[in-house]
Design an enzyme around this catalytic site. Sequence first.
Site, PDB file in Angstrom:
ATOM      1  N   GLY A   9      18.521  52.394  44.587  1.00  0.00           N
ATOM      2  CA  GLY A   9      17.350  52.207  43.741  1.00  0.00           C
ATOM      3  C   GLY A   9      16.191  51.526  44.462  1.00  0.00           C
ATOM      4  O   GLY A   9      15.037  51.973  44.365  1.00  0.00           O
ATOM      5  N   LEU A  26      16.824  35.672  38.324  1.00  0.00           N
ATOM      6  CA  LEU A  26      15.964  34.545  38.734  1.00  0.00           C
ATOM      7  C   LEU A  26      14.598  34.624  38.055  1.00  0.00           C
ATOM      8  O   LEU A  26      13.779  33.708  38.196  1.00  0.00           O
ATOM      9  CB  LEU A  26      15.789  34.567  40.254  1.00  0.00           C
ATOM     10  CG  LEU A  26      17.077  34.365  41.049  1.00  0.00           C
ATOM     11  CD1 LEU A  26      16.848  34.650  42.525  1.00  0.00           C
ATOM     12  CD2 LEU A  26      17.609  32.952  40.851  1.00  0.00           C
ATOM     13  N   LYS A  58      16.992  50.366  34.149  1.00  0.00           N
ATOM     14  CA  LYS A  58      15.719  50.757  34.777  1.00  0.00           C
ATOM     15  C   LYS A  58      15.402  52.254  34.654  1.00  0.00           C
ATOM     16  O   LYS A  58      14.234  52.631  34.599  1.00  0.00           O
ATOM     17  CB  LYS A  58      15.704  50.337  36.250  1.00  0.00           C
ATOM     18  CG  LYS A  58      15.518  48.827  36.427  1.00  0.00           C
ATOM     19  CD  LYS A  58      15.696  48.432  37.877  1.00  0.00           C
ATOM     20  CE  LYS A  58      14.451  47.796  38.419  1.00  0.00           C
ATOM     21  NZ  LYS A  58      14.586  47.305  39.796  1.00  0.00           N
TER      22      LYS A  58
END
Length: 292
Positions: free
Chosen positions: A135, A22, A72
Amino acid sequence: MSIITGKTQLLGIIGDPVEHSLSPVMQNAAIEHLGVDYIYIPFPVKPENLATALDGFATIGVMGFNATIPHKQAIIPLLSEITTTAQLVGAVNTVWRTETGWEGTNTDVIGFLSPLKPLNHNWNTFKPLILGNGGAARAVVVGLAELGCPEIAVLGRDQDKLAQFKQSWYNSELTASITVHSWDELSGLVSESQLIVNTTPLGMFPHTDNSPVDSHIWGKFPKNAIAYDLIYNPSPTKFLQEAQQQGLNIIDGLDMLVYQGAAALEIWLQKPVPGEVMSQALKDYLFPKQAS
Ligand code: NAP
């Protein structure tokens, strides 16, 4: 959309997959509102191509980018520097170009704290409960420690993962102590907890009938306790609806999503960013029937 010129600067997000992100919706809404000559693009990058992608970004002059699953953690060794926050979380979601290479931080912590900080509670009296130890739970732990919570209880379903989670904070600069618990200890912990945070995906669209907790626990919380769900679709989740019915204050995950993005854009543009514009763009996109 504004006109793209030869001078338009590139921002974006890398992920695999990335098509559900998004971030382009809200980042381009803010860029448009600010009238700056930037564009934010989704870049599908496979794990095996991460280093090549960063070299390519440097070559074509990308100014900065977000990183999402599965990059990440993997991106950290490829960066010249990361912030203390990113070190504590163990993950980077925002990267920018410097003269010496790419630098990274984790803005999920700022995003998570954005609806909590204005509440001005005596956070050092809080004993928060975190459901899940993945996470996002790491960013929540770092945020709650930054608020001043001295002790944080984390609940999970896998004892090995829980033990690893606890151990990962040993010798770190985290200012809170972490206790880990199995799921069946929950009902014994709630009477002393003024804040419960759901970091599991239970209840997320389309599985909206799910909740990580049984409805009977809500009556056991202290008065004025807060239930915080990182999920933003639906809003409210079943978890939050049941909490609210028992008088708890509720917070959904939309502000976290918006303000991690706003914090990233502020780093790239070096100027204040309109969080409310980003929030409205997301709501219009996610819930078009309710759009005002
Ligand atoms: P993750 O790393 O996969 O962690 C998910 C955690 O939930 C793990 O501890 C997992 O346990 C647990 N879990 C999953 N299914 C479960 C079940 N049926 N019963 C009990 N525990 C279960 O995912 P994440 O990145 O932390 O994201 C978690 C949630 O946070 C997602 O819903 C995501 O959309 C949301 N989130 C929101 C924002 C925001 O900006 N609002 C930001 C980040 C994440 P196991 O390890 O045992 O599988």
